[in-house]
Design a protein around this motif. Structure first.
Motif, PDB file in Angstrom:
ATOM      1  N   LEU A 220       0.837  -1.208   0.000  1.00 36.58           N
ATOM      2  CA  LEU A 220       0.000   0.000   0.000  1.00 36.58           C
ATOM      3  C   LEU A 220       0.874   1.260   0.000  1.00 36.58           C
ATOM      4  O   LEU A 220       0.571   2.244  -0.691  1.00 36.58           O
ATOM      5  N   MET A 221       1.961   1.203   0.763  1.00 38.88           N
ATOM      6  CA  MET A 221       2.860   2.354   0.796  1.00 38.88           C
ATOM      7  C   MET A 221       3.442   2.613  -0.577  1.00 38.88           C
ATOM      8  O   MET A 221       3.565   3.758  -1.017  1.00 38.88           O
ATOM      9  N   GLN A 222       3.782   1.504  -1.249  1.00 38.17           N
ATOM     10  CA  GLN A 222       4.359   1.613  -2.594  1.00 38.17           C
ATOM     11  C   GLN A 222       3.343   2.249  -3.547  1.00 38.17           C
ATOM     12  O   GLN A 222       3.689   3.104  -4.380  1.00 38.17           O
ATOM     13  N   LEU A 223       2.101   1.831  -3.394  1.00 37.43           N
ATOM     14  CA  LEU A 223       1.051   2.339  -4.283  1.00 37.43           C
ATOM     15  C   LEU A 223       0.829   3.831  -4.090  1.00 37.43           C
ATOM     16  O   LEU A 223       0.611   4.608  -5.047  1.00 37.43           O
ATOM     17  N   ASN A 224       0.867   4.243  -2.823  1.00 38.64           N
ATOM     18  CA  ASN A 224       0.700   5.677  -2.549  1.00 38.64           C
ATOM     19  C   ASN A 224       1.782   6.493  -3.239  1.00 38.64           C
ATOM     20  O   ASN A 224       1.519   7.556  -3.826  1.00 38.64           O
ATOM     21  N   SER A 225       2.997   6.010  -3.117  1.00 41.89           N
ATOM     22  CA  SER A 225       4.146   6.681  -3.743  1.00 41.89           C
ATOM     23  C   SER A 225       3.949   6.773  -5.254  1.00 41.89           C
ATOM     24  O   SER A 225       4.212   7.795  -5.879  1.00 41.89           O
ATOM     25  N   ASN A 226       3.449   5.641  -5.859  1.00 39.21           N
ATOM     26  CA  ASN A 226       3.229   5.589  -7.306  1.00 39.21           C
ATOM     27  C   ASN A 226       2.172   6.595  -7.733  1.00 39.21           C
ATOM     28  O   ASN A 226       2.270   7.221  -8.803  1.00 39.21           O
ATOM     29  N   TYR A 227       1.157   6.776  -6.899  1.00 38.78           N
ATOM     30  CA  TYR A 227       0.055   7.693  -7.240  1.00 38.78           C
ATOM     31  C   TYR A 227       0.588   9.098  -7.416  1.00 38.78           C
ATOM     32  O   TYR A 227       0.258   9.805  -8.374  1.00 38.78           O
ATOM     33  N   ASP A 228       1.386   9.534  -6.464  1.00 38.95           N
ATOM     34  CA  ASP A 228       1.909  10.903  -6.533  1.00 38.95           C
ATOM     35  C   ASP A 228       2.744  11.080  -7.801  1.00 38.95           C
ATOM     36  O   ASP A 228       2.663  12.133  -8.463  1.00 38.95           O
ATOM     37  N   SER A 229       3.532  10.074  -8.079  1.00 41.80           N
ATOM     38  CA  SER A 229       4.409  10.133  -9.261  1.00 41.80           C
ATOM     39  C   SER A 229       3.596  10.225 -10.539  1.00 41.80           C
ATOM     40  O   SER A 229       3.902  11.018 -11.443  1.00 41.80           O
ATOM     41  N   PHE A 230       2.468   9.444 -10.591  1.00 44.03           N
ATOM     42  CA  PHE A 230       1.642   9.437 -11.790  1.00 44.03           C
ATOM     43  C   PHE A 230       0.989  10.803 -11.996  1.00 44.03           C
ATOM     44  O   PHE A 230       0.869  11.297 -13.139  1.00 44.03           O
ATOM     45  N   LYS A 231       0.532  11.404 -10.881  1.00 40.62           N
ATOM     46  CA  LYS A 231      -0.136  12.693 -10.991  1.00 40.62           C
ATOM     47  C   LYS A 231       0.792  13.732 -11.570  1.00 40.62           C
ATOM     48  O   LYS A 231       0.409  14.578 -12.421  1.00 40.62           O
ATOM     49  N   SER A 232       2.033  13.711 -11.111  1.00 39.85           N
ATOM     50  CA  SER A 232       3.042  14.671 -11.585  1.00 39.85           C
ATOM     51  C   SER A 232       3.295  14.472 -13.075  1.00 39.85           C
ATOM     52  O   SER A 232       3.393  15.447 -13.838  1.00 39.85           O
ATOM     53  N   ASP A 233       3.364  13.205 -13.516  1.00 40.05           N
ATOM     54  CA  ASP A 233       3.631  12.879 -14.922  1.00 40.05           C
ATOM     55  C   ASP A 233       2.488  13.363 -15.811  1.00 40.05           C
ATOM     56  O   ASP A 233       2.720  13.855 -16.933  1.00 40.05           O
ATOM     57  N   ILE A 234       1.298  13.219 -15.311  1.00 42.90           N
ATOM     58  CA  ILE A 234       0.125  13.590 -16.114  1.00 42.90           C
ATOM     59  C   ILE A 234       0.134  15.098 -16.369  1.00 42.90           C
ATOM     60  O   ILE A 234      -0.153  15.572 -17.492  1.00 42.90           O
ATOM     61  N   ALA A 235       0.462  15.867 -15.326  1.00 41.03           N
ATOM     62  CA  ALA A 235       0.496  17.330 -15.506  1.00 41.03           C
ATOM     63  C   ALA A 235       1.516  17.709 -16.555  1.00 41.03           C
ATOM     64  O   ALA A 235       1.279  18.593 -17.412  1.00 41.03           O
ATOM     65  N   GLY A 236       2.690  17.079 -16.479  1.00 43.75           N
ATOM     66  CA  GLY A 236       3.750  17.371 -17.441  1.00 43.75           C
ATOM     67  C   GLY A 236       3.332  17.058 -18.859  1.00 43.75           C
ATOM     68  O   GLY A 236       3.608  17.799 -19.809  1.00 43.75           O
ATOM     69  N   THR A 237       2.650  15.954 -19.023  1.00 43.71           N
ATOM     70  CA  THR A 237       2.212  15.535 -20.352  1.00 43.71           C
ATOM     71  C   THR A 237       1.204  16.515 -20.936  1.00 43.71           C
ATOM     72  O   THR A 237       1.241  16.842 -22.131  1.00 43.71           O
ATOM     73  N   ARG A 238       0.325  17.004 -20.065  1.00 44.66           N
ATOM     74  CA  ARG A 238      -0.699  17.960 -20.545  1.00 44.66           C
ATOM     75  C   ARG A 238      -0.018  19.183 -21.121  1.00 44.66           C
ATOM     76  O   ARG A 238      -0.397  19.708 -22.189  1.00 44.66           O
ATOM     77  N   THR A 239       0.978  19.716 -20.389  1.00 45.39           N
ATOM     78  CA  THR A 239       1.701  20.913 -20.822  1.00 45.39           C
ATOM     79  C   THR A 239       2.376  20.693 -22.176  1.00 45.39           C
ATOM     80  O   THR A 239       2.327  21.562 -23.075  1.00 45.39           O
ATOM     81  N   SER A 240       3.009  19.499 -22.328  1.00 42.91           N
ATOM     82  CA  SER A 240       3.689  19.175 -23.601  1.00 42.91           C
ATOM     83  C   SER A 240       2.713  19.182 -24.751  1.00 42.91           C
ATOM     84  O   SER A 240       3.013  19.652 -25.866  1.00 42.91           O
ATOM     85  N   LEU A 241       1.567  18.635 -24.513  1.00 43.30           N
ATOM     86  CA  LEU A 241       0.567  18.541 -25.583  1.00 43.30           C
ATOM     87  C   LEU A 241       0.105  19.930 -26.008  1.00 43.30           C
ATOM     88  O   LEU A 241      -0.099  20.202 -27.215  1.00 43.30           O
TER      89      LEU A 241
END
Lengths: 632, 316
Positions: A220-241
């Motif tokens: 569960l701890m690992q998953l929480n960490s992954n969630y934050d990372s995914f959110k950050s990646d999504i924002a970056g991708t939006r900007t690139s697009l």
């Protein structure tokens, strides 16, 4: 009437006047009756027949091995045994006449344990085989009875001591039972204590659960960490697009402008081209100038074509840019969806964290309860150990008894395996013919051939010689410069030619008419027919040394022929005759001819096997011919 | 004496106590026909069988073609042959088949045998019977075939055993002619017969045999001359002969003994004087008042010779 009486008297006087014929007429019935009496005078009960016996080395009959089985059969006193070392050898003994039948014991047994035996009879002489079949079966029955008796006796001897042993074992078992009762009581009390406890299982389960909870927390701890990372990646991708989309808009505008300019230029080229053509078409235009104008026009046309192609490429680029913009729009939508899913999963993770926290608390509580139970279990352990020792002691004693009982069981099991059918009849005999697909007619053919050769060769040659003597042609032959040896052998060969004709006819009728299955070894057939006919012709020639008239010659021939027929085994088996007569019969030409013809024509025995018989035929024949030549 | 083809010395053959041939000696010259004359049972056939090798003599010597030999030797067998009294061939064979077979057992090749058979068939007038079975031939032609079978080996010495017994006169004559032809071919022949006329007609010499012995061997003429006795003259007269005529005849021909048999005048005279005697007696008879109705001149024959020598007639 008077005339008839006169003829009757004349006839009797005529016969009386021929002294040799008279003597033969008196001797003839004596010889025939004697031959018949001797031939039929044997005692079938006293007959011991020759048996070829094959027993596989591994064969057993109840408790008896192959050597024992052999001696049991021998002890029946019904047969003379000859050991064979294979099935084929046993059959070969019968085929060549060394044995009257074969007993072949098979390795396989019936379902009830009976051994299977083939009783192979030589059906080449069906009278003999019919006669010996009951004797053979009697021998087998006696053997069966003997084997059954012995088996039952042995089993009985083994079963008697078992009874005392069983009595002792029963007493031991009673003691074992008392020990077992004590042990049982102790175990019952333990059983009550431990009925509801299963500490090991609990401990095991708890441990397992704790590990599971720990593992889940980590995940569960690992998953929480992954969630934050995914959110950050999504924002970056939006900007690139967004950036990419803006660039594409800029390119789109440039390309459109380029297209417009290119079109304008193209239109100019077309106008120029037309003008050049017009000038070239004018009549006043000098040829040299026309040529130059045409060259120029060509160049303008080429440039115009290149321009068209560039415009097409720019149009394609514009279309590609529009397509890319659509793809960027799709990607934006996908990223929005992923973002929404991630938020939903985050909520689930928070709920799971809360549940795990509750489980950890409960596990701690259970562990503290298990501590107090452990002390009780230690006490119980001590009691179980002492019970185990008792149990081992009892087990050891029970094993000993068990072994004893097993041996009893084994013995009884053996008895149980002895099917009553086996005990009643250990040997299951099946009667088989040595020659399976051959009829009685097949075997009659060689006998008929031998008989006909005897009659034709012997009678023909005697009549022929006597006729020559009475006609006087014999006298001329004696006076000729050709020696008697040549004349006699010429006669023999001439007679043999007819013998071959007769033989051929008989064999032809036998094969075609009666379906005789023959061995087609032509050289051996020729040799054996030549041998038989030579022998019979020699006898006929010998007779002619003493017979002066045809009547005497024929009577003398019949005196030889008829006893030979009765004593040769043609009418009745040789085995019925006395041993002395059997010995005599074995030297008779018809007996030998029968034997060799049957062997070569039907049984497939090579003629080389009959060397002894050939010598018995040839030596007296040559002696008789030599005598005839001397007296020629 | 021509070259000897066969010489037999002291040949003796007996069957138990019965002596068939009793120390007989004879010899035959080349190209000669020697007749062995005697009644039935004289031993002629036995002697012939001994000489040809069918029987073994008890003792005696024989030589053939100038050399002492046994008739059973191959080289002798090739040169001699016998024509038995009874037909001796295969009754169920044809004439040709018989000849070819017997030629073959004398060692003749196929073509040679055929040539010989053809010759003999033609010579013995058997052409029309070439392919006829022997049993179907008449007695006379069987005899001819018998002879033919005996000649296939071209023998130099031939024994003919009673060759004309039972034949009609025509066939007899034919056989006689053939026997003479055989002699003219240079063959030597020993002929056994009990016919006097046959012996007289055919034989250069005749041996008279009786009871196993040969009494004399001589030419027929000489035998008759020496042992034949007198010629008998028989005159048939018209009336009985009286004693007066008898005396007149005695006076006219001293030394003879006339006799009367009813009205026949019978006179034995020497053979040499027979012609003269006929003339003389005829004249005398007529002068005596008799009429001669007929006359018979009975010359002496071999039968007479036989009778005079052995003391018994041929048929006895």
């Amino acid at each position: 009437m008077k005339a008839m009486l006169s003829v009757i008297k004349k006839e009797m006087r005529l016969i009386r006047s021929q002294r040799m014929s008279m003597a033969l007429i008196i001797i003839y019935p004596l010889i025939v009756i004697s031959a018949l009496g001797l031939a039929y005078g044997g005692d079938i009960q006293a007959v011991r027949i020759n048996v070829a016996l094959y027993i596989p080395e591994e064969a057993t009959l109840g408790p008896f091995d192959s050597a024992k089985i052999f001696s049991i059969i021998e002890d029946t006193n019904k047969v003379n045994l000859q050991r064979a070392y294979s099935e084929e050898q046993a059959k070969d003994f019968v085929r060549v006449g060394a044995s009257d039948f074969a007993l072949i014991i098979k390795e396989e047994k019936t379902q009830t344990g009976q051994i299977i035996t083939d009783l192979v009879l030589d059906n080449s002489n069906f009278i003999v085989s019919e006669m010996f079949s009951p004797i053979a079966k009697a021998a087998i029955q006696l053997t069966s009875f003997e084997v059954s008796s012995r088996i039952i006796q042995e089993l009985w001897d083994e079963l008697l001591p078992i009874k005392d042993d069983l009595q002792q074992e029963l007493q031991k078992i009673d003691l074992y039972l008392v020990d077992l009762d004590d042990a049982e009581l102790k175990l019952d009390s333990l059983d009550l204590s431990l009925q509801n406890i299963d500490i090991a299982d609990l401990r095991g389960t708890l441990d397992s659960q704790g590990e599971t909870v720990q593992a889940i927390s980590t995940v569960l701890m690992q998953l929480n960490s992954n969630y934050d990372s995914f959110k950050s990646d999504i924002a970056g991708t939006r900007t690139s697009l967004d950036n990419a989309d803006a660039k594409l808009d800029s390119y789109h505008a440039k390309v459109s402008e380029q297209i417009r300019v290119a079109r304008e230029y193209r239109d100019s080229l077309v106008s120029y081209e037309n003008n050049l053509q017009e000038i070239a078409d004018r009549p006043e235009t000098p040829p040299s100038v026309r040529a130059d104008i045409l060259v120029l026009k060509e160049q303008v046309t080429s440039t115009r074509q290149r321009m068209d192609s560039s415009i097409a490429e720019l149009e394609q680029i514009k279309a590609d840019i529009e397509e890319s913009k659509e793809m960027i729009a799709d990607m934006r939508q996908d990223i929005d969806k992923i973002d929404s899913l991630l938020d939903s999963e985050k909520q689930n993770l928070d709920r799971m964290n809360s549940a795990l926290g509750q489980s950890t608390g409960e596990i701690s509580q259970i562990n503290s309860e298990l501590g107090s139970i452990g002390e009780t279990v230690d006490e119980i352990d001590g009691l179980i150990d002492s019970s185990k020792i008792t149990k081992q002691d009892v087990s050891s004693k029970m094993r000993t008894s068990k072994a004893m009982m097993n041996s009893f069981m084994s013995t009884i099991g053996e008895l149980g395996q002895l099917n009553p059918a086996f005990l009643a009849k250990p040997i299951q005999a099946f009667e088989r013919n040595l020659y399976e697909e051959i009829t009685a007619l097949t075997f009659i053919t060689p006998m008929a051939l031998a008989l006909v050769l005897l009659l034709t060769c012997l009678l023909f040659v005697t009549v022929s010689v006597i006729t020559e003597k009475s006609e006087g042609s014999h006298l001329r032959m004696r006076l000729s410069s050709t020696g008697p040896t040549t004349l006699i052998f010429g006669k023999i060969v001439g007679q043999m030619a007819f013998a071959f004709l007769v033989a051929f006819l008989i064999l032809f009728i036998g094969v075609i008419g009666f379906g005789t299955a023959m061995q087609y070894n032509l050289p051996e057939i020729i040799a054996v027919v030549a041998l038989a006919s030579f022998s019979f012709i020699a006898i006929g020639l010998f007779i002619t040394n003493f017979a002066k008239t045809q009547a005497t010659a024929i009577l003398s021939s019949l005196i030889v022929i008829l006893p030979m027929i009765f004593l040769s085994g043609t009418v009745l088996p040789l085995q019925l005759m006395s041993p002395l007569l059997q010995t005599v019969s074995n030297f008779l030409p018809l007996t030998i001819a029968n034997k060799i013809l049957l062997g070569v024509l039907i049984k497939g025995v090579p003629i080389s096997y009959y060397l002894k018989e050939t010598a018995i035929l040839l030596v007296p024949s040559i002696a008789m011919i030599a005598y005839t030549i001397k007296r020629f | 004496m021509p070259e000897s083809v066969l010489a037999a010395t002291e040949i003796h053959k007996a069957y138990g106590d019965q002596i068939a041939v009793n120390r007989v000696s004879l010899s035959i010259g080349k190209g000669e026909i020697l007749g062995l004359l005697g009644p039935n049972g004289a031993g002629k056939t036995t002697l012939a069988r001994v000489l040809v090798g069918l029987l073994d003599p008890d003792f005696g010597k024989m030589s053939y073609f100038g050399r002492e030999a046994s008739p059973r030797q191959k080289n002798v067998k090739r040169q001699i042959s016998i024509v038995p009294q009874e037909p001796s061939f295969y009754m169920t064979f044809t004439v040709e088949q018989n000849l070819l077979f017997f030629a073959s057992i004398y060692g003749l090749g196929r073509s040679e045998a055929r040539e010989k058979a053809d010759y003999l068939i033609k010579w013995l007038k058997l052409t029309g019977f070439r392919h006829k079975r022997a049993e179907l031939l008449s007695g006379g032609y069987k005899r001819l075939l018998n002879i033919a079978c005996s000649l296939v080996n071209d023998p130099k010495l031939v024994f003919l055993d009673e060759p004309t017994v039972g034949l009609d006169p025509k066939m007899r004559q034919l056989l006689w002619d053939k026997i003479i032809e055989l002699k003219n071919q240079g063959r030597t022949i020993l002929l056994t017969t009990h016919y006097m006329d046959e012996a007289e007609k055919l034989c250069d010499r005749v041996a008279l045999m009786s009871d196993g012995r040969i009494s004399v061997i001589e030419s027929p003429y000489r035998l008759i001359e020496k042992f034949g006795g007198e010629t008998i003259l028989i005159f048939k007269l018209d009336k009985s002969v009286d004693q007066e005529l008898i005396e007149k005849v005695q006076q006219a021909m001293p030394g003879i003994t006339p006799r009367s048999v009813q009205s026949n005048l019978v006179l034995p005279v020497k053979q040499a004087d027979s012609t003269k005697a006929i003339v003389k007696i005829s004249k005398l008879v007529e002068e005596s008042g008799y009429k001669i109705l007929g006359s018979i001149v009975k010359e002496p024959e071999l039968e007479d010779v036989f009778l005079n020598i052995t003391g018994s007639a041929m048929g006895v």
